[in-house]
Design a protein around this motif. Structure first.
Motif, PDB file in Angstrom:
ATOM      1  N   ILE A   1       0.834  -1.205   0.000  1.00  0.00           N
ATOM      2  CA  ILE A   1       0.000   0.000   0.000  1.00  0.00           C
ATOM      3  C   ILE A   1       0.863   1.248   0.000  1.00  0.00           C
ATOM      4  O   ILE A   1       0.585   2.205  -0.721  1.00  0.00           O
ATOM      5  N   ALA A   2       1.927   1.233   0.758  1.00  0.00           N
ATOM      6  CA  ALA A   2       2.788   2.413   0.839  1.00  0.00           C
ATOM      7  C   ALA A   2       3.426   2.741  -0.498  1.00  0.00           C
ATOM      8  O   ALA A   2       3.440   3.906  -0.912  1.00  0.00           O
ATOM      9  N   SER A   3       3.937   1.756  -1.195  1.00  0.00           N
ATOM     10  CA  SER A   3       4.576   2.043  -2.479  1.00  0.00           C
ATOM     11  C   SER A   3       3.542   2.489  -3.508  1.00  0.00           C
ATOM     12  O   SER A   3       3.823   3.345  -4.343  1.00  0.00           O
ATOM     13  N   ARG A   4       2.333   1.945  -3.429  1.00  0.00           N
ATOM     14  CA  ARG A   4       1.279   2.375  -4.339  1.00  0.00           C
ATOM     15  C   ARG A   4       0.905   3.830  -4.060  1.00  0.00           C
ATOM     16  O   ARG A   4       0.682   4.610  -4.983  1.00  0.00           O
ATOM     17  N   GLU A   5       0.834   4.198  -2.795  1.00  0.00           N
ATOM     18  CA  GLU A   5       0.523   5.583  -2.449  1.00  0.00           C
ATOM     19  C   GLU A   5       1.618   6.523  -2.932  1.00  0.00           C
ATOM     20  O   GLU A   5       1.333   7.616  -3.415  1.00  0.00           O
ATOM     21  N   ILE A   6       2.872   6.105  -2.810  1.00  0.00           N
ATOM     22  CA  ILE A   6       3.978   6.930  -3.273  1.00  0.00           C
ATOM     23  C   ILE A   6       3.910   7.101  -4.786  1.00  0.00           C
ATOM     24  O   ILE A   6       4.076   8.203  -5.302  1.00  0.00           O
ATOM     25  N   MET A   7       3.656   6.016  -5.502  1.00  0.00           N
ATOM     26  CA  MET A   7       3.561   6.103  -6.963  1.00  0.00           C
ATOM     27  C   MET A   7       2.380   6.975  -7.380  1.00  0.00           C
ATOM     28  O   MET A   7       2.492   7.763  -8.320  1.00  0.00           O
ATOM     29  N   ASP A   8       1.247   6.850  -6.682  1.00  0.00           N
ATOM     30  CA  ASP A   8       0.093   7.698  -6.993  1.00  0.00           C
ATOM     31  C   ASP A   8       0.419   9.165  -6.743  1.00  0.00           C
ATOM     32  O   ASP A   8       0.075  10.031  -7.545  1.00  0.00           O
ATOM     33  N   ALA A   9       1.083   9.444  -5.639  1.00  0.00           N
ATOM     34  CA  ALA A   9       1.461  10.821  -5.328  1.00  0.00           C
ATOM     35  C   ALA A   9       2.467  11.338  -6.338  1.00  0.00           C
ATOM     36  O   ALA A   9       2.393  12.490  -6.774  1.00  0.00           O
ATOM     37  N   LEU A  10       3.399  10.505  -6.743  1.00  0.00           N
ATOM     38  CA  LEU A  10       4.394  10.905  -7.738  1.00  0.00           C
ATOM     39  C   LEU A  10       3.726  11.237  -9.064  1.00  0.00           C
ATOM     40  O   LEU A  10       4.108  12.190  -9.742  1.00  0.00           O
ATOM     41  N   GLN A  11       2.698  10.472  -9.418  1.00  0.00           N
ATOM     42  CA  GLN A  11       1.977  10.731 -10.662  1.00  0.00           C
ATOM     43  C   GLN A  11       1.130  12.002 -10.578  1.00  0.00           C
ATOM     44  O   GLN A  11       0.789  12.589 -11.604  1.00  0.00           O
ATOM     45  N   ALA A  12       0.795  12.419  -9.369  1.00  0.00           N
ATOM     46  CA  ALA A  12      -0.067  13.592  -9.190  1.00  0.00           C
ATOM     47  C   ALA A  12       0.695  14.902  -9.374  1.00  0.00           C
ATOM     48  O   ALA A  12       0.078  15.936  -9.615  1.00  0.00           O
ATOM     49  N   ILE A  13       2.012  14.865  -9.257  1.00  0.00           N
ATOM     50  CA  ILE A  13       2.772  16.109  -9.426  1.00  0.00           C
ATOM     51  C   ILE A  13       3.059  16.330 -10.903  1.00  0.00           C
ATOM     52  O   ILE A  13       2.917  15.427 -11.720  1.00  0.00           O
ATOM     53  N   SER A  14       3.473  17.538 -11.255  1.00  0.00           N
ATOM     54  CA  SER A  14       3.689  17.881 -12.657  1.00  0.00           C
ATOM     55  C   SER A  14       4.800  17.023 -13.271  1.00  0.00           C
ATOM     56  O   SER A  14       5.723  16.598 -12.574  1.00  0.00           O
ATOM     57  N   PRO A  15       4.721  16.763 -14.579  1.00  0.00           N
ATOM     58  CA  PRO A  15       5.730  15.923 -15.234  1.00  0.00           C
ATOM     59  C   PRO A  15       7.148  16.474 -15.111  1.00  0.00           C
ATOM     60  O   PRO A  15       8.105  15.713 -14.989  1.00  0.00           O
ATOM     61  N   GLU A  16       7.295  17.798 -15.115  1.00  0.00           N
ATOM     62  CA  GLU A  16       8.630  18.394 -15.000  1.00  0.00           C
ATOM     63  C   GLU A  16       9.244  18.098 -13.631  1.00  0.00           C
ATOM     64  O   GLU A  16      10.403  17.723 -13.521  1.00  0.00           O
ATOM     65  N   ARG A  17       8.437  18.256 -12.585  1.00  0.00           N
ATOM     66  CA  ARG A  17       8.927  17.975 -11.227  1.00  0.00           C
ATOM     67  C   ARG A  17       9.147  16.480 -11.035  1.00  0.00           C
ATOM     68  O   ARG A  17      10.117  16.061 -10.403  1.00  0.00           O
ATOM     69  N   ARG A  18       8.248  15.667 -11.587  1.00  0.00           N
ATOM     70  CA  ARG A  18       8.383  14.220 -11.474  1.00  0.00           C
ATOM     71  C   ARG A  18       9.673  13.745 -12.148  1.00  0.00           C
ATOM     72  O   ARG A  18      10.423  12.961 -11.575  1.00  0.00           O
ATOM     73  N   ALA A  19       9.954  14.245 -13.345  1.00  0.00           N
ATOM     74  CA  ALA A  19      11.182  13.852 -14.051  1.00  0.00           C
ATOM     75  C   ALA A  19      12.411  14.261 -13.252  1.00  0.00           C
ATOM     76  O   ALA A  19      13.358  13.479 -13.112  1.00  0.00           O
ATOM     77  N   ALA A  20      12.409  15.462 -12.700  1.00  0.00           N
ATOM     78  CA  ALA A  20      13.542  15.935 -11.911  1.00  0.00           C
ATOM     79  C   ALA A  20      13.739  15.063 -10.670  1.00  0.00           C
ATOM     80  O   ALA A  20      14.868  14.675 -10.351  1.00  0.00           O
ATOM     81  N   LEU A  21      12.644  14.754  -9.976  1.00  0.00           N
ATOM     82  CA  LEU A  21      12.744  13.915  -8.778  1.00  0.00           C
ATOM     83  C   LEU A  21      13.253  12.514  -9.092  1.00  0.00           C
ATOM     84  O   LEU A  21      14.103  11.984  -8.375  1.00  0.00           O
ATOM     85  N   VAL A  22      12.749  11.927 -10.146  1.00  0.00           N
ATOM     86  CA  VAL A  22      13.150  10.567 -10.487  1.00  0.00           C
ATOM     87  C   VAL A  22      14.612  10.513 -10.892  1.00  0.00           C
ATOM     88  O   VAL A  22      15.362   9.646 -10.440  1.00  0.00           O
ATOM     89  N   VAL A  23      15.032  11.458 -11.720  1.00  0.00           N
ATOM     90  CA  VAL A  23      16.418  11.444 -12.198  1.00  0.00           C
ATOM     91  C   VAL A  23      17.398  11.671 -11.055  1.00  0.00           C
ATOM     92  O   VAL A  23      18.420  10.989 -10.948  1.00  0.00           O
ATOM     93  N   VAL A  24      17.086  12.581 -10.152  1.00  0.00           N
ATOM     94  CA  VAL A  24      17.997  12.887  -9.050  1.00  0.00           C
ATOM     95  C   VAL A  24      17.792  11.938  -7.868  1.00  0.00           C
ATOM     96  O   VAL A  24      18.742  11.343  -7.367  1.00  0.00           O
ATOM     97  N   GLY A  25      16.550  11.764  -7.444  1.00  0.00           N
ATOM     98  CA  GLY A  25      16.272  11.003  -6.230  1.00  0.00           C
ATOM     99  C   GLY A  25      16.319   9.501  -6.387  1.00  0.00           C
ATOM    100  O   GLY A  25      16.793   8.801  -5.499  1.00  0.00           O
ATOM    101  N   ILE A  26      15.856   8.994  -7.500  1.00  0.00           N
ATOM    102  CA  ILE A  26      15.802   7.547  -7.680  1.00  0.00           C
ATOM    103  C   ILE A  26      16.990   7.036  -8.485  1.00  0.00           C
ATOM    104  O   ILE A  26      17.633   6.071  -8.105  1.00  0.00           O
TER     105      ILE A  26
END
Length: 172
Positions: free
Chosen positions: A99-124
Motif C-alpha cells: 500500500i505504501a509504495s502504491r501511495e507513493i507512486m500515486d502521489a508521484l503521478q499527481a505532481i507535474s511531469p517536469e517535477r516528477r522527471a527531476a525527482l526521479v532522475v535525481v532522487g531515484i
C-alpha cells in the motif's frame, strides 16, 4: 561495436524503471524504452566511446517523453474505455505492491511531469544535479528548484493520504 551494444543493454533495467516512473503504464513505458533503444542504436555515432551510456540514454528517453507529452496535449485525445460483460465480471488482479509504495507512486503521478522527471532522475536514479540538468536540458538552478518543490508537493500529498487513512467513518 559489441562492447557499446552490451553497455547499452546493461542499462535497460534502469531505463524501464525511469520510464515507468514517468508514465506509470507498463505498456507505454516499455514502448518508450523501445523507442529510446531504437534511437540510440541508430545514432550510435553520437555516443563517445569509453563513456557510460546511462546519461546519454536517459537524455534520449527524456526528449522522447517530452515529445510524446506534447503530441498528446496537442491532440487532446480523450479515450473512452468500455467494458464488455466478461471484463466487468472479472475479479481484480492480486496486488504485488504494498500500500505504501502504491501511495507513493500515486502521489508521484499527481505532481507535474517536469517535477516528477527531476525527482526521479535525481532522487531515484542518483544522477548529480549537474548531470540531471544537462540531461533534462534545463539550468541547474531550475532543476534544484523543481526537485525541492517536487519533494515538498510529494510530502504534502503523502501527508494528506496518511491523514485520510487515519480518519475513520463512524456509523450510528
Amino acid at each position: 561495436m559489441d562492447e557499446r551494444k552490451a553497455a547499452i543493454l546493461a542499462e535497460i533495467p534502469r531505463l524501464r524503471r525511469y520510464a515507468r516512473a514517468l508514465l506509470r503504464d507498463p505498456d507505454s513505458a516499455d514502448d518508450l524504452v523501445q523507442d529510446c533503444l531504437e534511437r540510440a542504436l541508430a545514432r550510435m555515432d553520437n555516443w563517445r566511446t569509453g563513456d557510460n551510456p546511462r546519461r546519454w540514454l536517459f537524455t534520449i528517453m527524456h526528449h522522447l517523453f517530452v515529445d510524446q507529452a506534447r503530441k498528446t496535449k496537442r491532440r487532446a485525445e480523450v479515450i473512452m474505455l468500455t467494458l464488455d460483460d466478461s471484463e466487468a465480471m472479472s475479479s481484480p488482479a492480486e496486488q504485488v505492491e504494498s500500500i505504501a509504495s502504491r501511495e507513493i507512486m500515486d502521489a508521484l503521478q499527481a505532481i507535474s511531469p517536469e517535477r516528477r522527471a527531476a525527482l526521479v532522475v535525481v532522487g531515484i536514479e542518483g544522477f548529480s544535479y549537474a548531470e540531471a540538468a544537462t540531461m533534462l536540458g534545463i539550468p541547474a538552478g531550475t532543476l534544484m528548484s523543481r526537485v525541492a518543490r517536487g519533494r515538498e508537493e510529494l510530502r504534502g500529498l503523502l501527508d494528506d493520504v496518511a491523514r485520510r487513512r487515519a480518519i475513520r467513518v463512524v456509523e450510528r
